[in-house]
Scaffold this active site. Structure first.
Site, short mmCIF file in Angstrom:
data_model
loop_
_atom_site.label_atom_id
_atom_site.label_comp_id
_atom_site.label_asym_id
_atom_site.label_seq_id
_atom_site.Cartn_x
_atom_site.Cartn_y
_atom_site.Cartn_z
N ARG A 172 0.80 -1.30 0.06
CA ARG A 172 -0.08 0.20 -0.11
C ARG A 172 0.97 1.30 0.04
O ARG A 172 0.66 2.14 0.68
CB ARG A 172 -1.01 -0.01 1.08
N SER A 245 -10.97 -0.68 2.83
CA SER A 245 -10.38 -0.88 3.99
C SER A 245 -9.89 0.56 4.59
O SER A 245 -9.22 1.29 3.61
CB SER A 245 -9.03 -1.82 4.00
N GLU A 341 -5.81 3.92 5.49
CA GLU A 341 -5.13 3.78 4.31
C GLU A 341 -5.62 4.90 3.29
O GLU A 341 -4.87 5.10 2.38
CB GLU A 341 -5.63 2.26 3.88
#
Ligand code: FAD
Ligand code: EPU
Length: 347
Positions: A172, A245, A341
């Site tokens: 990520r 998420s 995130e």
């Protein structure tokens, strides 16, 4: 609301962002620039209405939380096009414009006999945002297949090309994610090797293939299995606002993970290389009792503990306040600080 057409881009004053972020936060941007031709970027940046104003690069808004209105110009790539640069027995190299929809592109590759991206099916968002956080799912990350990323350097005001090694891809993570609004990504080139083997080691995929009665999976079978798993597990943004998420799975030194697991044997963890282990943020959040909870219209999905949801009219501030409480709860109970995130805009 006013509109102005220019060659290669469109400008809109006082634009609503509600339909442009999947959390469906009702905010406005002072100006919206939509780019239909990458060659027009320098001209757009010289436009009098943009001078001196901050820029915010936005794709389809599936990984952002707007906490406030944006006082500058939101810039979105609307360029289209898929181009096969090379196609032989060893490899296919495909260039895709930033404004294409990622999932449409994955389906295009499958329909045209190109394998590799099937585990990344059904990830919302644009092609241009895919390198930002090196999108990943079901054991595969897009960075593995990226040969190069084309971008416009908004600081140096020139076009630039990044080879994969320059992108600094991680979990990520990328050089682009760490430097938001520095490079406007205009296209990516993917390198898809012809020697394909299925990537079905991620938990649940093989079970799903067995359930489908598939013994020797082709790429389309893997895609269908992943799509079914995703549809079952994750809430659909078309039904309830969410950004996937909300926190990354924390990476901690393996001895710390082992110590935590000694007290909580059910806590899922995976080796992450470099002496680190990846912990399941969803498990930590669920263990704190947040799953399915709700404060006004801001909530945690009852289907997946890692997903913050907007039940209707939640503001960005309400969702951000809830995210802080989740973070604090997990920190107090497990000593782990969760990192969001999505990009938080205006906090
Ligand atoms: P946006 O949300 O608009 O922007 C995200 C970031 O990229 C921002 O920082 C923005 O400034 C920047 N950006 C966007 N376009 C450009 C550009 N052209 N140039 C430079 N910067 C740009 N992600 C995963 O990795 N794996 C998943 O499995 C996954 N599942 C998801 C499931 C759901 C239901 C949802 C809602 C989201 C999910 N996500 C997942 C997150 C999201 O899909 C990805 O991060 C996606 O790449 C975001 O694309 P976007 O166009 O919506 O980007
Ligand atoms: N789990 C719980 N409670 C829940 C949900 C899950 O305890 O409510 C546990 C499960 O039991 C499982 C573990 O958490 O053991 C992992 O769950 P899952 O397979 O759903 O994956 P995840 O770690 O929650 C990550 C990505 C997703 C990606 C999936 C599949 C992050 C932050 N999220 O989720 O990406 O689709 O794996 O690869 O890495 C996104 O980035 O937006 C996203 C959706």
């Amino acid at each position: 609301m006013g509109g102005a057409n220019r060659d290669g881009f469109t400008l809109t004053e006082n634009a609503s962002m509600r339909g442009r972020n999947t959390l469906r936060i009702d905010v406005r941007a002072a100006r919206l620039a939509e780019i239909h031709d990458a060659a027009a970027i320098p001209e757009l940046l010289n436009h009098p209405s943009l001078r001196g104003n901050p820029l915010l690069l936005l794709g389809e808004g599936s990984n952002v939380l707007f906490v406030d209105d944006f006082a500058g110009t939101v810039v979105t790539m609307k360029t289209r096009g898929v181009e096969i640069l090379e196609d032989d027995d060893d490899v296919s190299r495909i260039r895709v414009a930033a404004g294409e929809h990622w999932d449409d592109f994955v389906r295009w590759t499958l329909a045209h006999g190109y394998a590799g991206l099937e585990n990344l099916i059904l990830i919302p968002g644009s092609v241009g945002a895919a390198p930002m956080q090196n999108i990943g799912a079901y054991g595969v990350e897009v960075g593995e297949f990226i040969e190069s990323v084309e971008a416009f350097d908004l600081h140096a005001r020139r076009f630039a090309t990044f080879a994969r090694a320059d992108c600094e891809f991680g979990y990520r993570d990328s050089i682009f994610k760490r430097n938001p609004d520095h490079w406007l990504i205009t296209a990516i080139t993917l390198r898809l090797p012809r020697n394909w083997t299925p990537r079905i080691e991620y938990s649940g995929v093989q079970e799903e293939l067995r359930r489908m009665g598939v013994e020797h999976p082709a790429p389309i079978h893997v895609a269908n299995a992943v799509a079914d798993l995703r549809t079952r597990k994750l809430p659909d943004p078309a039904v309830i606002g969410n950004a996937g998420s909300f926190f990354k799975n924390p990476l901690v030194p393996t001895p710390q993970a082992d110590a935590l697991r000694a007290g909580h044997p059910q806590l899922p963890s995976w080796p992450a290389g470099d002496g680190l282990s990846k912990l399941s943020a969803a498990w930590l959040i669920e263990a704190c009792g947040f799953k399915g909870s709700r404060e006004g219209d801001a909530g945690i999905s009852n289907r997946h503990a890692l997903v913050l949801v907007n039940h209707g009219r939640a503001t960005g501030n309400q969702l951000w306040a809830l995210a802080q409480r989740v973070r604090e709860g997990v920190r107090a109970r497990f000593g782990i600080l969760l990192e969001p995130e999505p990009r938080i805009i205006g906090a």
